[in-house]
Design a protein around this motif. Structure first.
Motif, PDB file in Angstrom:
ATOM      1  N   MET B   1      20.316  21.774 -15.786  1.00  0.00           N
ATOM      2  CA  MET B   1      19.144  22.503 -16.485  1.00  0.00           C
ATOM      3  C   MET B   1      18.203  21.730 -17.021  1.00  0.00           C
ATOM      4  N   PHE B   2      16.882  22.257 -17.294  1.00  0.00           N
ATOM      5  CA  PHE B   2      15.821  21.391 -17.703  1.00  0.00           C
ATOM      6  C   PHE B   2      15.644  21.722 -18.975  1.00  0.00           C
ATOM      7  N   GLU B  35      12.076  15.626 -23.132  1.00  0.00           N
ATOM      8  CA  GLU B  35      12.317  16.654 -21.917  1.00  0.00           C
ATOM      9  C   GLU B  35      13.135  15.569 -20.902  1.00  0.00           C
ATOM     10  N   GLY B  36      14.123  16.586 -20.063  1.00  0.00           N
ATOM     11  CA  GLY B  36      14.900  16.179 -19.087  1.00  0.00           C
ATOM     12  C   GLY B  36      15.757  17.022 -18.352  1.00  0.00           C
ATOM     13  N   ASN B  37      16.437  16.763 -17.561  1.00  0.00           N
ATOM     14  CA  ASN B  37      17.624  17.490 -17.036  1.00  0.00           C
ATOM     15  C   ASN B  37      18.745  17.025 -17.693  1.00  0.00           C
ATOM     16  N   SER B  39      23.092  18.497 -18.597  1.00  0.00           N
ATOM     17  CA  SER B  39      23.980  19.784 -18.377  1.00  0.00           C
ATOM     18  C   SER B  39      24.276  20.548 -19.804  1.00  0.00           C
ATOM     19  N   ASP B  67      17.097  26.976 -16.078  1.00  0.00           N
ATOM     20  CA  ASP B  67      17.793  26.878 -15.069  1.00  0.00           C
ATOM     21  C   ASP B  67      17.014  26.399 -13.743  1.00  0.00           C
ATOM     22  N   GLU B  69      14.079  24.305 -12.674  1.00  0.00           N
ATOM     23  CA  GLU B  69      13.228  23.383 -13.229  1.00  0.00           C
ATOM     24  C   GLU B  69      11.684  23.536 -12.203  1.00  0.00           C
ATOM     25  N   LYS B  70      11.945  24.007 -11.007  1.00  0.00           N
ATOM     26  CA  LYS B  70      10.637  24.003 -10.159  1.00  0.00           C
ATOM     27  C   LYS B  70       9.929  25.206 -10.762  1.00  0.00           C
ATOM     28  N   ASN B  86      11.435  11.634 -13.787  1.00  0.00           N
ATOM     29  CA  ASN B  86      12.241  12.450 -13.172  1.00  0.00           C
ATOM     30  C   ASN B  86      11.685  13.786 -13.156  1.00  0.00           C
ATOM     31  N   PHE B  87      10.192  13.792 -13.225  1.00  0.00           N
ATOM     32  CA  PHE B  87       9.506  15.267 -13.497  1.00  0.00           C
ATOM     33  C   PHE B  87       8.565  15.511 -12.318  1.00  0.00           C
TER      34      PHE B  87
END
Lengths: 88, 88
Positions: B1-2, B35-37, B39, B67, B69-70, B86-87
């Motif tokens: 999840m982002f 921000e970020g990914n 769980s 869920d 990110e794209k 990571n973005f």
């Protein structure tokens, strides 16, 4: 399209001008955050206007965009400073 | 999840504590934005820890989650204070 705009503007004069622009297009939901639904055309206009009033060497604007508003969930912890009604 | 977390914390002491927590889980990309990914489990832990150090009557934390990110595009105008690799 749904957007979240977060900004870091170091000068009060520029900050007020930028907010004045953003308020024409989006909802002011937190000290340095605007969000809302906007068309591509209006977002381009909005960002062009804001770019005119900030100092790109000093200030920063992060624009998060998605065509799938339903894919975003929002959770508020603490004070909901400015509940924007057009949101989940 | 982002996730994108924007916060408005009025007291410097609470602000530093909240940042200390957030830095364990996410990338600090702008003065009041992480921000970020992450769980689901870690996000729950993160928000529980942050809730302990802020004053919910005064401060506010907005947590935007997706869920997909794209589905989010990010545009930076001006200074990219902390390019998070990571973005997009």
């Amino acid at each position: 399209m749904f957007v979240i705009i977060c900004y870091d503007i170091t000068d009060d004069g520029r900050l007020n001008k930028a907010r004045k622009v953003l308020r024409k297009y989006l909802n002011w939901v937190q000290y340095s955050v605007f969000e809302g639904n906007i068309s591509y055309g209006n977002l381009e206009k909005c960002l062009a206007e804001v770019s005119e009033v900030i100092d790109k060497r000093e200030d920063s604007l992060y624009v998060y965009m998605t065509d799938f508003e339903k894919s975003i969930r929002k959770k508020v912890i603490g004070k909901d400073k400015n509940p924007s009604d057009n949101f989940i």
